[in-house]
Design a protein around this motif. Structure first.
Motif, PDB file in Angstrom:
ATOM      1  N   HIS A   1      28.865  -9.753  35.170  1.00 59.22           N
ATOM      2  CA  HIS A   1      28.473 -11.157  35.027  1.00 59.22           C
ATOM      3  C   HIS A   1      26.953 -11.255  35.153  1.00 59.22           C
ATOM      4  O   HIS A   1      26.430 -11.031  36.239  1.00 59.22           O
ATOM      5  CB  HIS A   1      29.058 -12.022  36.156  1.00 59.22           C
ATOM      6  CG  HIS A   1      30.527 -11.870  36.339  1.00 59.22           C
ATOM      7  ND1 HIS A   1      31.438 -12.730  35.798  1.00 59.22           N
ATOM      8  CD2 HIS A   1      31.254 -10.950  37.035  1.00 59.22           C
ATOM      9  CE1 HIS A   1      32.662 -12.364  36.148  1.00 59.22           C
ATOM     10  NE2 HIS A   1      32.576 -11.287  36.893  1.00 59.22           N
TER      11      HIS A   1
ATOM     12  N   SER B   1      28.684  -7.313  26.032  1.00 51.76           N
ATOM     13  CA  SER B   1      29.208  -8.521  25.391  1.00 51.76           C
ATOM     14  C   SER B   1      28.124  -9.584  25.287  1.00 51.76           C
ATOM     15  O   SER B   1      28.247 -10.524  24.504  1.00 51.76           O
ATOM     16  CB  SER B   1      30.366  -9.091  26.201  1.00 51.76           C
ATOM     17  OG  SER B   1      31.214  -8.076  26.639  1.00 51.76           O
TER      18      SER B   1
ATOM     19  N   GLN C   1      26.097  -8.799  30.239  1.00 49.97           N
ATOM     20  CA  GLN C   1      27.507  -9.149  30.445  1.00 49.97           C
ATOM     21  C   GLN C   1      28.384  -8.170  29.701  1.00 49.97           C
ATOM     22  O   GLN C   1      28.007  -7.660  28.657  1.00 49.97           O
ATOM     23  CB  GLN C   1      27.772 -10.567  29.916  1.00 49.97           C
ATOM     24  CG  GLN C   1      27.006 -11.626  30.691  1.00 49.97           C
ATOM     25  CD  GLN C   1      26.892 -12.909  29.900  1.00 49.97           C
ATOM     26  OE1 GLN C   1      27.876 -13.377  29.349  1.00 49.97           O
ATOM     27  NE2 GLN C   1      25.694 -13.462  29.841  1.00 49.97           N
ATOM     28  N   LYS C   2      29.538  -7.889  30.313  1.00 51.87           N
ATOM     29  CA  LYS C   2      30.491  -7.011  29.651  1.00 51.87           C
ATOM     30  C   LYS C   2      31.908  -7.478  29.967  1.00 51.87           C
ATOM     31  O   LYS C   2      32.249  -7.701  31.131  1.00 51.87           O
ATOM     32  CB  LYS C   2      30.312  -5.564  30.128  1.00 51.87           C
ATOM     33  CG  LYS C   2      31.316  -4.585  29.552  1.00 51.87           C
ATOM     34  CD  LYS C   2      31.094  -4.344  28.080  1.00 51.87           C
ATOM     35  CE  LYS C   2      32.256  -3.598  27.448  1.00 51.87           C
ATOM     36  NZ  LYS C   2      32.106  -3.446  25.994  1.00 51.87           N
ATOM     37  N   ALA C   3      32.687  -7.627  28.939  1.00 54.21           N
ATOM     38  CA  ALA C   3      34.104  -7.951  29.126  1.00 54.21           C
ATOM     39  C   ALA C   3      34.932  -6.922  28.365  1.00 54.21           C
ATOM     40  O   ALA C   3      34.568  -6.528  27.256  1.00 54.21           O
ATOM     41  CB  ALA C   3      34.398  -9.354  28.611  1.00 54.21           C
ATOM     42  N   TYR C   4      35.990  -6.443  29.001  1.00 55.90           N
ATOM     43  CA  TYR C   4      36.967  -5.615  28.294  1.00 55.90           C
ATOM     44  C   TYR C   4      38.167  -6.504  28.014  1.00 55.90           C
ATOM     45  O   TYR C   4      38.806  -6.982  28.945  1.00 55.90           O
ATOM     46  CB  TYR C   4      37.407  -4.424  29.147  1.00 55.90           C
ATOM     47  CG  TYR C   4      36.327  -3.386  29.325  1.00 55.90           C
ATOM     48  CD1 TYR C   4      35.940  -2.571  28.277  1.00 55.90           C
ATOM     49  CD2 TYR C   4      35.697  -3.221  30.556  1.00 55.90           C
ATOM     50  CE1 TYR C   4      34.966  -1.616  28.439  1.00 55.90           C
ATOM     51  CE2 TYR C   4      34.719  -2.261  30.730  1.00 55.90           C
ATOM     52  CZ  TYR C   4      34.353  -1.459  29.667  1.00 55.90           C
ATOM     53  OH  TYR C   4      33.381  -0.513  29.834  1.00 55.90           O
TER      54      TYR C   4
ATOM     55  N   SER D   1      40.103  -9.466  27.980  1.00 57.01           N
ATOM     56  CA  SER D   1      39.849 -10.748  28.660  1.00 57.01           C
ATOM     57  C   SER D   1      39.186 -10.549  30.023  1.00 57.01           C
ATOM     58  O   SER D   1      38.819 -11.508  30.688  1.00 57.01           O
ATOM     59  CB  SER D   1      41.162 -11.505  28.821  1.00 57.01           C
ATOM     60  OG  SER D   1      42.041 -10.698  29.568  1.00 57.01           O
ATOM     61  N   LYS D   2      39.017  -9.280  30.446  1.00 55.08           N
ATOM     62  CA  LYS D   2      38.528  -9.032  31.800  1.00 55.08           C
ATOM     63  C   LYS D   2      36.999  -8.950  31.846  1.00 55.08           C
ATOM     64  O   LYS D   2      36.405  -8.068  31.229  1.00 55.08           O
ATOM     65  CB  LYS D   2      39.126  -7.727  32.330  1.00 55.08           C
ATOM     66  CG  LYS D   2      38.887  -7.548  33.801  1.00 55.08           C
ATOM     67  CD  LYS D   2      39.494  -6.256  34.305  1.00 55.08           C
ATOM     68  CE  LYS D   2      39.107  -6.047  35.751  1.00 55.08           C
ATOM     69  NZ  LYS D   2      39.094  -4.660  36.137  1.00 55.08           N
ATOM     70  N   GLN D   3      36.387  -9.896  32.571  1.00 54.00           N
ATOM     71  CA  GLN D   3      34.933  -9.897  32.715  1.00 54.00           C
ATOM     72  C   GLN D   3      34.543  -8.885  33.788  1.00 54.00           C
ATOM     73  O   GLN D   3      34.880  -9.043  34.957  1.00 54.00           O
ATOM     74  CB  GLN D   3      34.455 -11.309  33.094  1.00 54.00           C
ATOM     75  CG  GLN D   3      32.949 -11.509  33.022  1.00 54.00           C
ATOM     76  CD  GLN D   3      32.450 -11.664  31.586  1.00 54.00           C
ATOM     77  OE1 GLN D   3      33.206 -12.048  30.703  1.00 54.00           O
ATOM     78  NE2 GLN D   3      31.184 -11.361  31.360  1.00 54.00           N
ATOM     79  N   VAL D   4      33.840  -7.815  33.401  1.00 52.97           N
ATOM     80  CA  VAL D   4      33.493  -6.740  34.344  1.00 52.97           C
ATOM     81  C   VAL D   4      32.070  -6.911  34.863  1.00 52.97           C
ATOM     82  O   VAL D   4      31.777  -6.637  36.023  1.00 52.97           O
ATOM     83  CB  VAL D   4      33.665  -5.367  33.659  1.00 52.97           C
ATOM     84  CG1 VAL D   4      33.138  -4.255  34.531  1.00 52.97           C
ATOM     85  CG2 VAL D   4      35.129  -5.123  33.333  1.00 52.97           C
TER      86      VAL D   4
END
Ligand SMILES: Nc1ncnc2c1ncn2[C@@H]1O[C@H](COP(=O)(O)OP(=O)(O)OP(=O)(O)O)[C@@H](O)[C@H]1O
Ligand SMILES: [Mg+2]
Length: 246
Positions: A18, A54, A8-11, A13-16
């Protein structure tokens, strides 16, 4: 060899990404396709350690890449080639120096090895003293591939390596990549928008839509029986596959 688990990766608040799950076995050529912004390069950056996930884990031969120090030996095992070869090369360095650099760090930058690498990518010793602006874009990309192969990686991540090249040069590079896969016994994670190129080069293909892998199948099945609506849309957008364009 490589296992990506629940990545998982979020920048902010943006979840890029899933919950990305996939694996690459030794010797495999795996394609990763999806539209712009779907998260392809983010996956590549997380595997290379250029970006911090993340959540989830990335295993290389059962060891977590996220726990190892940056200088660990796996760094030799996984290399990357980017889309734009001109910005990946230092304009002030000769071809010799660009290819020698990774070798120097590991103590074996001999002239013979550098020339051998040039020959493997279809260039030769005449290119040793040239600078990037004296080369075509395709030749620059060959130098980038030689540099990536210098430390005999087990996995090469190719992030849209043909996108900056003319169509005729793309075809030559595809031939080169097929040859190198056999001669170097290196696996590829081949990232592309182009489903026609991916289906020609790759045995297995992952389709990513908005940070989720929606299809993980063989290249043959991807074209003959695409399961996901998004895959059918990608096929319809590809001139080579007009049967999907209705
Ligand atoms: N450093 C960053 N900070 C904030 N958002 C980012 C960052 N890097 C990427 N993103 C966002 O993450 C999403 C996925 O980007 P990514 O570069 O992984 O897409 P891509 O599939 O490689 O697209 P393309 O085909 O255009 O190369 C995009 O919405 C992008 O704007
Ligand atoms: Mg990208």
């Amino acid at each position: 060899m490589l296992q990506v688990k629940n990545l998982q990766k979020a920048y902010r608040s943006k979840q890029v990404l899933h919950a990305i799950d996939f694996a690459i076995a030794q010797g495999e050529i795996v394609g990763l396709i999806g539209m712009s912004g779907s998260g392809k390069s983010t996956i590549a950056k997380c595997i290379m350690g250029l970006d911090k996930p993340s959540g989830g884990d990335i295993l290389w031969n059962d060891q977590s890449l996220l726990k190892w120090s940056a200088r660990s030996s796996w760094r030799q095992d996984i290399q990357i080639v980017f889309q734009d070869p001109r910005t990946s090369l230092n304009p002030r360095w000769t071809v010799r120096r660009s290819i020698a650099e990774p070798l120097r760090n590991y103590g074996s930058a001999t002239e013979a090895r550098i020339v051998q690498l040039l020959l493997e990518v279809g260039l030769d010793e005449r290119y040793l003293n040239r600078y990037p602006d004296e080369l075509s874009t395709g030749q620059c990309q060959r130098v980038c591939i030689a540099r990536a192969l210098a430390l005999k990686p087990k996995l090469l991540i190719l992030d849209e390596p043909l996108s900056a090249l003319d169509v005729s040069i793309q075809a030559q590079m595809l031939v080169l990549l097929k040859q190198l896969h056999l001669s170097q016994q290196v696996s590829y994670l081949f990232i592309s928008h182009d489903i026609a190129v991916v289906s020609e080069l790759c045995e297995r293909v992952l389709v990513i839509e908005k940070g989720t892998i929606v299809e993980d199948t063989t290249a043959i099945r991807l074209i003959s029986e695409p399961k996901h609506a998004y895959t059918r849309k990608l096929l319809a957008d590809t001139p080579t596959f007009p049967q999907f364009n209705q």
